[in-house]
Scaffold this motif. Structure first.
Motif, PDB file in Angstrom:
ATOM      1  N   UNK A 179       0.874  -1.361   0.169  1.00  0.00           N
ATOM      2  CA  UNK A 179      -0.005   0.072  -0.004  1.00  0.00           C
ATOM      3  C   UNK A 179       0.969   1.326  -0.098  1.00  0.00           C
ATOM      4  N   UNK A 180       0.585   2.143  -0.601  1.00  0.00           N
ATOM      5  CA  UNK A 180       1.198   3.704  -0.706  1.00  0.00           C
ATOM      6  C   UNK A 180       1.078   4.198   0.699  1.00  0.00           C
ATOM      7  N   UNK A 181       1.998   4.547   1.513  1.00  0.00           N
ATOM      8  CA  UNK A 181       2.106   5.276   2.557  1.00  0.00           C
ATOM      9  C   UNK A 181       2.333   6.645   2.640  1.00  0.00           C
ATOM     10  N   UNK A 182       3.096   6.944   1.541  1.00  0.00           N
ATOM     11  CA  UNK A 182       3.276   8.388   1.481  1.00  0.00           C
ATOM     12  C   UNK A 182       3.534   8.634  -0.177  1.00  0.00           C
ATOM     13  N   UNK A 183       3.048   9.740  -0.608  1.00  0.00           N
ATOM     14  CA  UNK A 183       2.884  10.170  -2.108  1.00  0.00           C
ATOM     15  C   UNK A 183       2.983  11.708  -2.104  1.00  0.00           C
ATOM     16  N   UNK A 184       4.063  12.425  -2.093  1.00  0.00           N
ATOM     17  CA  UNK A 184       4.286  13.930  -2.300  1.00  0.00           C
ATOM     18  C   UNK A 184       5.449  14.401  -3.121  1.00  0.00           C
ATOM     19  N   UNK A 185       5.793  15.645  -3.073  1.00  0.00           N
ATOM     20  CA  UNK A 185       6.961  16.051  -3.840  1.00  0.00           C
ATOM     21  C   UNK A 185       8.297  15.403  -3.333  1.00  0.00           C
ATOM     22  N   UNK A 186       8.345  15.153  -2.004  1.00  0.00           N
ATOM     23  CA  UNK A 186       9.579  14.646  -1.248  1.00  0.00           C
ATOM     24  C   UNK A 186       9.776  13.052  -1.424  1.00  0.00           C
ATOM     25  N   UNK A 187       8.802  12.259  -1.353  1.00  0.00           N
ATOM     26  CA  UNK A 187       8.777  11.152  -1.311  1.00  0.00           C
ATOM     27  C   UNK A 187       7.529  10.291  -1.629  1.00  0.00           C
ATOM     28  N   UNK A 188       8.002   8.956  -2.281  1.00  0.00           N
ATOM     29  CA  UNK A 188       6.847   8.032  -2.456  1.00  0.00           C
ATOM     30  C   UNK A 188       7.229   6.779  -1.674  1.00  0.00           C
ATOM     31  N   UNK A 189       6.422   6.167  -0.835  1.00  0.00           N
ATOM     32  CA  UNK A 189       6.688   5.271   0.098  1.00  0.00           C
ATOM     33  C   UNK A 189       5.649   4.156  -0.157  1.00  0.00           C
ATOM     34  N   UNK A 190       5.925   2.724  -0.182  1.00  0.00           N
ATOM     35  CA  UNK A 190       5.059   1.840  -0.175  1.00  0.00           C
ATOM     36  C   UNK A 190       5.409   0.893   1.130  1.00  0.00           C
ATOM     37  N   UNK A 191       4.519   0.178   1.463  1.00  0.00           N
ATOM     38  CA  UNK A 191       4.664  -0.779   2.647  1.00  0.00           C
ATOM     39  C   UNK A 191       3.904  -1.906   2.443  1.00  0.00           C
ATOM     40  N   UNK A 192       4.561  -3.237   2.622  1.00  0.00           N
ATOM     41  CA  UNK A 192       3.610  -4.507   2.838  1.00  0.00           C
ATOM     42  C   UNK A 192       4.538  -5.441   3.517  1.00  0.00           C
ATOM     43  N   UNK A 193       3.973  -5.737   4.772  1.00  0.00           N
ATOM     44  CA  UNK A 193       4.681  -6.763   5.667  1.00  0.00           C
ATOM     45  C   UNK A 193       4.453  -8.119   5.021  1.00  0.00           C
ATOM     46  N   UNK A 194       5.555  -8.874   5.080  1.00  0.00           N
ATOM     47  CA  UNK A 194       5.494 -10.362   4.725  1.00  0.00           C
ATOM     48  C   UNK A 194       4.664 -11.144   5.435  1.00  0.00           C
ATOM     49  N   UNK A 195       3.566 -11.352   5.328  1.00  0.00           N
ATOM     50  CA  UNK A 195       2.566 -12.275   5.809  1.00  0.00           C
ATOM     51  C   UNK A 195       2.549 -13.458   5.486  1.00  0.00           C
ATOM     52  N   UNK A 196       3.344 -13.965   4.544  1.00  0.00           N
ATOM     53  CA  UNK A 196       3.441 -15.245   4.137  1.00  0.00           C
ATOM     54  C   UNK A 196       4.582 -16.072   4.697  1.00  0.00           C
ATOM     55  N   UNK A 197       5.740 -15.731   4.462  1.00  0.00           N
ATOM     56  CA  UNK A 197       6.759 -16.323   5.127  1.00  0.00           C
ATOM     57  C   UNK A 197       7.446 -15.812   6.353  1.00  0.00           C
ATOM     58  N   UNK A 198       7.204 -14.409   6.772  1.00  0.00           N
ATOM     59  CA  UNK A 198       7.340 -13.902   7.868  1.00  0.00           C
ATOM     60  C   UNK A 198       8.902 -13.628   7.948  1.00  0.00           C
ATOM     61  N   UNK A 199       9.652 -12.985   7.150  1.00  0.00           N
ATOM     62  CA  UNK A 199      10.801 -12.875   6.980  1.00  0.00           C
ATOM     63  C   UNK A 199      11.161 -11.465   6.808  1.00  0.00           C
TER      64      UNK A 199
END
Length: 158
Positions: free
Chosen positions: A109-129
């Motif tokens: 999911x997109x956590x931040x999207x502005x002029x400075x940065x675009x960040x995504x986040x996804x927890x590994x909820x399959x292998x937990x690594x």
């Protein structure tokens, strides 16, 4: 454990690290100097590319300086020759908190999207690594002004 890039390589073993560091001595190393500005005097050529080079013993006075530096106390060392301070961003705990999930997330999911940065986040909820990727992009028209600028920008970001 040892971290390298995105991989956990081996178990952390302080005794083995200490043993490896103790093997680094002024009497058992090879020094390579790579430069386009050093004067000639090359007496050998590489087999495949014809690169000129010279191989010689390290001067005794330089080895004496290295030995002196190794034997000096912490207070006598040059301030520029030190290990970096502790990096507060290196994780201590590498276990991932596991939570039961009904259905693993398919995409970040997109956590931040502005002029400075675009960040995504996804927890590994399959292998937990635990895993992280950091990609830095420099966007400026100067990069594409010439082939040289483009190559320099690529080397810089790499």
């Amino acid at each position: 454990m040892l971290l390298s890039g995105q991989s956990r390589l081996r178990k952390f073993d302080p005794a083995l690290i200490k043993k490896g560091v103790e093997l680094l001595r002024p009497d058992n190393f090879r020094m390579t100097i790579v430069s386009q500005d050093l004067p000639g005097g090359w007496d050998q050529k590489g087999k495949w590319y014809g690169t000129e080079y010279k191989s010689e013993k390290i001067p005794v006075d330089f080895l004496a300086e290295i030995s002196k530096a190794m034997d000096c106390s912490a207070g006598d060392r040059l301030p520029g020759l030190h290990l970096p301070h502790k990096n507060q961003f290196i994780p201590i705990k590498l276990e991932v908190e596991k939570k039961e999930v009904e259905k693993p997330a398919l995409a970040p999911r997109v956590d931040r999207n502005d002029q400075v940065a675009r960040t995504w986040y996804k927890k590994d909820d399959t292998f937990w690594v635990p895993k992280a990727n950091l990609i830095v992009s420099c966007k400026t028209p100067i990069i594409f002004a010439s082939a040289e600028n483009s190559v320099k920008a690529e080397l810089f970001t790499d």
